[in-house]
Write a protein that holds these residues in place. Sequence first.
Motif, mmCIF file in Angstrom:
data_model
loop_
_atom_site.group_PDB
_atom_site.id
_atom_site.type_symbol
_atom_site.label_atom_id
_atom_site.label_comp_id
_atom_site.label_asym_id
_atom_site.label_seq_id
_atom_site.Cartn_x
_atom_site.Cartn_y
_atom_site.Cartn_z
ATOM 1 N N LYS A 161 -22.199 109.859 24.209
ATOM 2 C CA LYS A 161 -22.635 109.503 24.996
ATOM 3 C C LYS A 161 -22.226 107.680 24.919
ATOM 4 O O LYS A 161 -22.035 107.683 26.703
ATOM 5 C CB LYS A 161 -24.195 109.376 25.171
ATOM 6 C CG LYS A 161 -24.896 110.675 25.231
ATOM 7 C CD LYS A 161 -26.189 111.092 26.351
ATOM 8 C CE LYS A 161 -26.333 112.260 26.266
ATOM 9 N NZ LYS A 161 -27.657 112.835 26.147
ATOM 10 N N TRP A 162 -22.137 107.607 24.437
ATOM 11 C CA TRP A 162 -22.182 105.746 24.769
ATOM 12 C C TRP A 162 -20.825 105.225 24.357
ATOM 13 O O TRP A 162 -19.480 104.563 24.872
ATOM 14 C CB TRP A 162 -23.614 104.747 23.547
ATOM 15 C CG TRP A 162 -24.204 105.401 24.505
ATOM 16 C CD1 TRP A 162 -25.091 106.342 24.163
ATOM 17 C CD2 TRP A 162 -24.526 104.917 25.236
ATOM 18 N NE1 TRP A 162 -26.190 105.983 24.989
ATOM 19 C CE2 TRP A 162 -25.777 105.302 25.994
ATOM 20 C CE3 TRP A 162 -24.131 103.857 26.394
ATOM 21 C CZ2 TRP A 162 -27.174 104.201 26.884
ATOM 22 C CZ3 TRP A 162 -24.841 102.909 27.709
ATOM 23 C CH2 TRP A 162 -26.588 103.573 27.777
ATOM 24 N N ILE A 163 -19.838 105.828 22.560
ATOM 25 C CA ILE A 163 -19.170 105.150 22.397
ATOM 26 C C ILE A 163 -17.838 105.823 22.451
ATOM 27 O O ILE A 163 -17.141 104.804 23.017
ATOM 28 C CB ILE A 163 -18.866 104.657 20.813
ATOM 29 C CG1 ILE A 163 -20.102 104.568 19.955
ATOM 30 C CG2 ILE A 163 -18.002 104.287 20.274
ATOM 31 C CD1 ILE A 163 -20.700 102.802 20.544
ATOM 32 N N CYS B 100 -20.361 98.081 15.525
ATOM 33 C CA CYS B 100 -21.395 98.472 17.110
ATOM 34 C C CYS B 100 -22.082 99.235 15.618
ATOM 35 O O CYS B 100 -23.095 99.760 16.560
ATOM 36 C CB CYS B 100 -20.897 98.839 17.944
ATOM 37 S SG CYS B 100 -19.144 99.344 17.926
ATOM 38 N N LEU C 292 -17.280 105.396 26.308
ATOM 39 C CA LEU C 292 -16.083 103.900 26.595
ATOM 40 C C LEU C 292 -14.916 103.707 26.313
ATOM 41 O O LEU C 292 -13.507 103.308 26.065
ATOM 42 C CB LEU C 292 -17.151 102.956 26.203
ATOM 43 C CG LEU C 292 -16.509 101.264 26.450
ATOM 44 C CD1 LEU C 292 -16.299 101.154 28.183
ATOM 45 C CD2 LEU C 292 -17.865 99.937 25.990
ATOM 46 N N TYR D 293 -22.828 97.417 22.540
ATOM 47 C CA TYR D 293 -23.206 97.960 23.657
ATOM 48 C C TYR D 293 -24.155 98.722 23.564
ATOM 49 O O TYR D 293 -24.350 99.508 24.790
ATOM 50 C CB TYR D 293 -21.573 98.420 24.029
ATOM 51 C CG TYR D 293 -21.468 99.793 25.155
ATOM 52 C CD1 TYR D 293 -21.357 99.372 26.558
ATOM 53 C CD2 TYR D 293 -21.282 100.172 24.514
ATOM 54 C CE1 TYR D 293 -21.291 100.172 27.307
ATOM 55 C CE2 TYR D 293 -20.799 101.713 25.461
ATOM 56 C CZ TYR D 293 -21.454 101.700 27.156
ATOM 57 O OH TYR D 293 -21.213 102.174 27.903
ATOM 58 N N ALA D 294 -24.642 98.957 22.307
ATOM 59 C CA ALA D 294 -25.336 100.136 22.687
ATOM 60 C C ALA D 294 -25.836 100.455 21.629
ATOM 61 O O ALA D 294 -25.511 101.236 20.391
ATOM 62 C CB ALA D 294 -24.311 102.024 22.763
ATOM 63 N N ASP D 295 -27.598 100.242 21.291
ATOM 64 C CA ASP D 295 -27.975 100.554 19.888
ATOM 65 C C ASP D 295 -29.157 101.570 19.727
ATOM 66 O O ASP D 295 -29.327 101.849 21.220
ATOM 67 C CB ASP D 295 -28.460 98.821 19.449
ATOM 68 C CG ASP D 295 -27.212 98.109 19.967
ATOM 69 O OD1 ASP D 295 -26.261 98.284 18.694
ATOM 70 O OD2 ASP D 295 -27.589 96.791 20.301
ATOM 71 N N GLU E 85 -25.649 111.534 19.607
ATOM 72 C CA GLU E 85 -25.411 110.915 20.521
ATOM 73 C C GLU E 85 -25.023 109.221 21.183
ATOM 74 O O GLU E 85 -24.544 109.008 22.032
ATOM 75 C CB GLU E 85 -27.440 110.908 21.282
ATOM 76 C CG GLU E 85 -27.993 110.677 22.391
ATOM 77 C CD GLU E 85 -29.200 110.278 22.922
ATOM 78 O OE1 GLU E 85 -29.783 111.125 22.160
ATOM 79 O OE2 GLU E 85 -29.114 109.663 23.442
ATOM 80 N N TRP E 86 -25.189 108.633 19.907
ATOM 81 C CA TRP E 86 -24.202 106.832 20.306
ATOM 82 C C TRP E 86 -22.787 107.571 20.166
ATOM 83 O O TRP E 86 -22.444 106.892 21.484
ATOM 84 C CB TRP E 86 -24.616 106.601 18.750
ATOM 85 C CG TRP E 86 -24.105 105.526 18.341
ATOM 86 C CD1 TRP E 86 -24.739 104.132 19.002
ATOM 87 C CD2 TRP E 86 -23.323 104.942 17.614
ATOM 88 N NE1 TRP E 86 -23.452 103.417 18.488
ATOM 89 C CE2 TRP E 86 -22.535 103.211 17.856
ATOM 90 C CE3 TRP E 86 -22.626 105.178 17.121
ATOM 91 C CZ2 TRP E 86 -22.080 103.150 17.200
ATOM 92 C CZ3 TRP E 86 -21.569 104.750 16.259
ATOM 93 C CH2 TRP E 86 -21.412 103.449 15.793
ATOM 94 N N PHE F 121 -29.846 104.587 19.078
ATOM 95 C CA PHE F 121 -29.356 105.834 19.072
ATOM 96 C C PHE F 121 -29.310 106.939 18.136
ATOM 97 O O PHE F 121 -28.329 106.367 17.154
ATOM 98 C CB PHE F 121 -28.618 106.379 19.984
ATOM 99 C CG PHE F 121 -28.627 105.481 22.080
ATOM 100 C CD1 PHE F 121 -29.696 106.035 22.182
ATOM 101 C CD2 PHE F 121 -28.043 104.821 22.353
ATOM 102 C CE1 PHE F 121 -29.933 105.462 23.840
ATOM 103 C CE2 PHE F 121 -28.276 103.456 23.330
ATOM 104 C CZ PHE F 121 -29.468 104.407 24.430
ATOM 105 N N LEU G 89 -16.891 96.652 21.487
ATOM 106 C CA LEU G 89 -18.503 97.050 21.601
ATOM 107 C C LEU G 89 -19.692 96.726 21.384
ATOM 108 O O LEU G 89 -20.670 97.475 20.830
ATOM 109 C CB LEU G 89 -18.041 98.807 21.158
ATOM 110 C CG LEU G 89 -17.153 99.526 22.624
ATOM 111 C CD1 LEU G 89 -15.405 98.823 22.329
ATOM 112 C CD2 LEU G 89 -16.939 101.017 21.903
#
Length: 450
Positions: A88-90, A315, A93, A76-78, A84-85, A80, A73
Amino acid sequence: MNLIIDGGTVVTMSPKGTIKNGIIVIEDDRIIDVGKSRELKHRYSGYEKIDAEGKVVIPGLINTHQHAAMSLLRGYADDFPLQEWLEKWIWPLEKHMTGHDIYVGALLTAIESIMGGTTTINTMYHYVEGGNEAQAFAKAGIRGTVGHVCFSWRKDEDRKALRALASDWHGKADGLIRVSVDPHAAYTVDPEYMKELKTFTEELNEKYGSHNSPIMWHTHAAETDDEPEKIKRAFNLSFKGSVIEYLDSLGVLGENVLAAHCVSLTPKDIKILKERKVKVSHNPISNLKLASGVSPVPNLLKTGVTVALGTDSPCSNNSSDMFEVMKVAAILHKGVCKDPTLLSAEQVLRMATIEGAKALLWDQQIGSIEIGKKADLAIIDFKKPNLRPLFKEVSHLVYAVKAADVETVLINGKVVMENREVKTVDVGKVLETAEKTKESLLDRLVEEKK
Ligand SMILES: [Zn+2]
């Protein structure tokens, strides 16, 4: 295998200090001698030899907080906030990650770690029989404490996974793998379950652990200032004081507990950590990236708490480079406290080696270059523009060495990387598989959202 590493500067991290023109003698998985080459060399003729002239040999670095499988990952999402990270993201997935994905991610991290001189990883992730981090570490030949992360919402699954993990892996793979029980955090594990996990760990230790090789506890604690509020909200509790005080009131703190982060601490918390002999894993890059704050590491050290270093997941960092972590740890506290004498290079290198070993209760075997210890070593090429001229090796190791300067790595006496070629796995193939695995993981997420 009988092997000598000859002619290099040996930074032992033991009372022997730094030995110029040194020699390390290895038989099978252990160091059987270390000292000046001219004094010892003649005793060990016929041994295979690694020429370390112009090089520096250090104990392999110890990464005390990692979620190895999460390399899949990376990026994939930075940018935040932590909650929320995660929510909503980790976590959405990660829900789709299979045993195969976990294995591939952990293998990628193991390779990255070896190539950066890290020889031991303490990792917290989901244990899935048939595909997991322990398998990946054993395959790569890297040492590690592999945990299973526990949450209140899946207690039965956790108990089953922990039993399997302990019986299948504790002390296995020639002793490379140990296991741990990993309550995720005080805001995701309710107080009753937290206490139960403590008792459960004792049971597992009676069955599978030993005094010299205990099953540890690995958890996140006091990562952000709002953690007490999060605990109260999650479990409808009311209590006064900090997370550390709360955990102490549950009776779960002790010497086999490794607490990652410990950013939001009061002076009272630091006293409790010291009294209970809790080990702290400091993850400066992750804490900065997630804007969690800065752990009061100078005060922890002054009080005598064992503080080691970690990258945290690929991540939230986004690399597994312990040289980067050392440098950031060394400069961060100087800047924040406006005191350049804090966290000297020597102290930071200790945190990444012998203190890391103490934090994992593994210091009888690793963390320094001493007779009787396991041969976990990194050989660094110092004939590099960023490493010349040379006054003090320790200074360069913390402030100037890059992961890519690591040339050869031994773990358990085995050469796992030689002249930057990893011997245990086909790196090209793993990179290819990682990319494919990521794509199929994303496909499953898209499919779910349809
Ligand atoms: Zn973490």
